[in-house]
Design an enzyme around this catalytic site. Sequence first.
Site, PDB file in Angstrom:
ATOM      1  N   ALA A  21       0.853  -1.188   0.000  1.00  0.00           N
ATOM      2  CA  ALA A  21       0.000   0.000   0.000  1.00  0.00           C
ATOM      3  C   ALA A  21       0.887   1.235   0.000  1.00  0.00           C
ATOM      4  O   ALA A  21       2.059   1.186   0.355  1.00  0.00           O
ATOM      5  CB  ALA A  21      -0.936   0.012   1.209  1.00  0.00           C
ATOM      6  N   GLY A  23       0.689   5.558   1.028  1.00  0.00           N
ATOM      7  CA  GLY A  23      -0.072   6.627   1.662  1.00  0.00           C
ATOM      8  C   GLY A  23       0.632   7.956   1.531  1.00  0.00           C
ATOM      9  O   GLY A  23       1.630   8.092   0.813  1.00  0.00           O
ATOM     10  N   GLY A  24       0.129   8.932   2.267  1.00  0.00           N
ATOM     11  CA  GLY A  24       0.703  10.267   2.181  1.00  0.00           C
ATOM     12  C   GLY A  24       2.066  10.386   2.819  1.00  0.00           C
ATOM     13  O   GLY A  24       2.851  11.249   2.445  1.00  0.00           O
ATOM     14  N   MET A  25       2.367   9.518   3.786  1.00  0.00           N
ATOM     15  CA  MET A  25       3.648   9.600   4.470  1.00  0.00           C
ATOM     16  C   MET A  25       4.649   8.562   3.992  1.00  0.00           C
ATOM     17  O   MET A  25       5.848   8.803   4.013  1.00  0.00           O
ATOM     18  CB  MET A  25       3.452   9.411   5.982  1.00  0.00           C
ATOM     19  CG  MET A  25       2.778  10.546   6.664  1.00  0.00           C
ATOM     20  SD  MET A  25       3.114  10.537   8.431  1.00  0.00           S
ATOM     21  CE  MET A  25       3.208   8.810   8.813  1.00  0.00           C
ATOM     22  N   ALA A  26       4.151   7.374   3.645  1.00  0.00           N
ATOM     23  CA  ALA A  26       5.086   6.278   3.391  1.00  0.00           C
ATOM     24  C   ALA A  26       4.449   5.245   2.481  1.00  0.00           C
ATOM     25  O   ALA A  26       3.261   5.306   2.167  1.00  0.00           O
ATOM     26  CB  ALA A  26       5.506   5.630   4.700  1.00  0.00           C
ATOM     27  N   THR A  27       5.279   4.313   2.055  1.00  0.00           N
ATOM     28  CA  THR A  27       4.847   3.162   1.275  1.00  0.00           C
ATOM     29  C   THR A  27       5.137   1.913   2.086  1.00  0.00           C
ATOM     30  O   THR A  27       6.202   1.787   2.689  1.00  0.00           O
ATOM     31  CB  THR A  27       5.587   3.086  -0.069  1.00  0.00           C
ATOM     32  OG1 THR A  27       5.365   4.303  -0.791  1.00  0.00           O
ATOM     33  CG2 THR A  27       5.080   1.910  -0.892  1.00  0.00           C
ATOM     34  N   VAL A  28       4.165   0.981   2.109  1.00  0.00           N
ATOM     35  CA  VAL A  28       4.314  -0.253   2.877  1.00  0.00           C
ATOM     36  C   VAL A  28       4.589  -1.400   1.914  1.00  0.00           C
ATOM     37  O   VAL A  28       3.914  -1.557   0.891  1.00  0.00           O
ATOM     38  CB  VAL A  28       3.055  -0.532   3.713  1.00  0.00           C
ATOM     39  CG1 VAL A  28       3.214  -1.815   4.511  1.00  0.00           C
ATOM     40  CG2 VAL A  28       2.776   0.627   4.650  1.00  0.00           C
ATOM     41  N   LYS A  43       7.733  -0.367   6.321  1.00  0.00           N
ATOM     42  CA  LYS A  43       7.150   0.928   5.968  1.00  0.00           C
ATOM     43  C   LYS A  43       8.293   1.891   5.680  1.00  0.00           C
ATOM     44  O   LYS A  43       9.104   2.186   6.561  1.00  0.00           O
ATOM     45  CB  LYS A  43       6.298   1.438   7.123  1.00  0.00           C
ATOM     46  CG  LYS A  43       5.574   2.748   6.820  1.00  0.00           C
ATOM     47  CD  LYS A  43       4.629   3.079   7.958  1.00  0.00           C
ATOM     48  CE  LYS A  43       3.803   4.323   7.643  1.00  0.00           C
ATOM     49  NZ  LYS A  43       2.833   4.616   8.704  1.00  0.00           N
ATOM     50  N   ASP A 137      -4.404   9.467  14.725  1.00  0.00           N
ATOM     51  CA  ASP A 137      -4.925   9.301  13.361  1.00  0.00           C
ATOM     52  C   ASP A 137      -5.723   8.002  13.279  1.00  0.00           C
ATOM     53  O   ASP A 137      -5.455   7.145  12.454  1.00  0.00           O
ATOM     54  CB  ASP A 137      -3.781   9.302  12.348  1.00  0.00           C
ATOM     55  CG  ASP A 137      -4.302   9.455  10.915  1.00  0.00           C
ATOM     56  OD1 ASP A 137      -5.386  10.037  10.744  1.00  0.00           O
ATOM     57  OD2 ASP A 137      -3.642   8.970   9.986  1.00  0.00           O
TER      58      ASP A 137
END
Length: 654
Positions: A21, A23-28, A43, A137
């Site tokens: 996945a 996201g706005g902060m990181a990629t998993v 992450k 969050d």
Amino acid sequence: MPDPLVDQLLDGRYRIEARVAAGGMATVYRALDTRLDRVLAVKVMHPALAADKVFVERFIREAKSAARLDHPNVVSVYDQGTDGGYVYLAMEYVAGCTLRDVLRERGALQPRAALDIVEPVLAALGAAHRAGLVHRDMKPENVLIGDDGRVKVADFGLVRTVGTNSATNTGSILGTVSYLAPEQIEHGTADTRTDVYACGVVLYEMLTGVKPHSGASPAQVLYQHLHRDVPPPSEEVPGLAPELDDLVTVATARDPQLRPSDAVGMLGLVRAARATLSREQLDARPPLAAGPVAQGGEEEQTSVLPRPVTAQPLPPVTAEEAAAGHDVDHTARIERPPEPPAPPAPPAPRSRIPAALRRRPRRAVLVLAAVLVALLAGTGVWYINAGQFTSVPAVLDLTQAQAEKKLDKAGLGVRVRPEFSDTVERGHVMSTDPKPGARIRHNGRVTVVVSRGPERAEVPNVAGMRLDEAKKRITEAGLTVGDIRGEFSDETPQGAVLSSDPRSGEARRPDTPVSLVVSKGEPVEVPDVSGLSPADAESLLSDEGLRIKVSDAQVYSAREKGDVAEQSPARGERVAKGDTVTVTVSKGKEMLTVPDVTGKSEADAKRILTDAGFAVRVDRPFFFPRDSVESQSVRAGDKAARGDSITIRLKGAL
């Protein structure tokens, strides 16, 4: 575009296998730990954020805080590091899907399913709140549902406000705006009650399939959070129990003072409300899902949640088929051979009822019998495949008595196994075997692991033991040996333990250091043996209960050659009886060559003689001395002992 990290080895240890996945902060990513040979999630922060030194320091600091959480409903943090421009976090890999995936597929959930999810979420948040962490969050994207039914919360303590110049800042806000508490929006503050607010919004969304506030822009949603209460979910889904409305209302109160103080308090309210709900209220059918039903693997990932079941008539199954356990195609049309013709019946009295009507009762009986056989066969197949099984109810974080009552109500036996835990309150359930949601026979038994609280080790009584034996006993008790110091004692033999700190019998955490005081024995004052021969020195020391050791080295001294020049310990020091005194024998005085200082000034003559190892005396004439050496007491080139005095005579004016 292919991901540049896939198939790469991160930090020489983690082989990146696939992207899970972004996201706005990181990629998993899913990765393999090549050192421990296990699959985990990695992450990796976006390069734009990794270049921000302040953000990276905060990320590392809070990753360490999250790693301290040890709770079955929290995604475990294993490692954190950097590799070039990549800042990463190694975490537990949960095979399954997120709550967002489930809501996108099905829309609203049954109240039972919604409570089954929100309870472990609150338990995880409660553990974090008691550890001093705030999630900040909480949203469906951070709730993971494993293939085995476990519910876990991810991203503990990692979400912080990014600088306004960050390119990902806007996306991060848009992704979480629906779950922000009013005080987060208005004052920028976040504490345990903001997590409770977000959980209330998530519960509303699970019960209704929609978010409580919506708008054409994020600003409109934020305005509604500030100025409008979250409506009761029964306004969207009529028929929901009032207790569910109350849970959402108290969790999403705009005034944080009206909410429970933390997730532990909210969890207590959820369990109390659930206990008052009937089976019909818990299993109330939600509205149909708005999104399409997923296919294939995604369907399997979310199969742990209850689904509406449509009963269909089953065809008859023969006794032989049921006994052999053969699979039956319930959708195939079963063709039966025609019944053989009935044998001729004897003539009967002529009836006035028409023949067509006379056959109807026989035909109705046959249809009814076929239906009964089908129902009985279907019931048998259902019991063999599902009827004799049930699901393990969720009892995590309940007290032992509450868990036993809940499992007994489900018809299950209980076996209790106590274990130590630093995070779960004493007497509360840590885990179960099988896990919550797993399939088990109706008369099965569930092993409940109950917390004994933090593990404690008792300090053993080591007074009077030899030091090596005392160290062994302390280590066997699960503690470590700390500082060791000695004290004189007239009663305890030398080398035996006098006392310990902490004292014996006190309970401490495992690996706590235990300091020891060891006896130095009976004290003796060391006599002065300098100037004696080694034999005389040995006799004197022996009389005091001490031993002597003559050093192989010898030194120049004012003592006669062969006599004791130095000793250690020195005269007057206190030692234990039986200790050893080391003596050094004199080589006699050291003889040095006297330099020539005649004709030198007084200052130069003093300096030269002093540097050569001699003491200096000055003889000045009574009348008008000159600054020039006329003679010296020891002639230049002769030998004199180090430290001897050399007299210099200055010239006179007459």
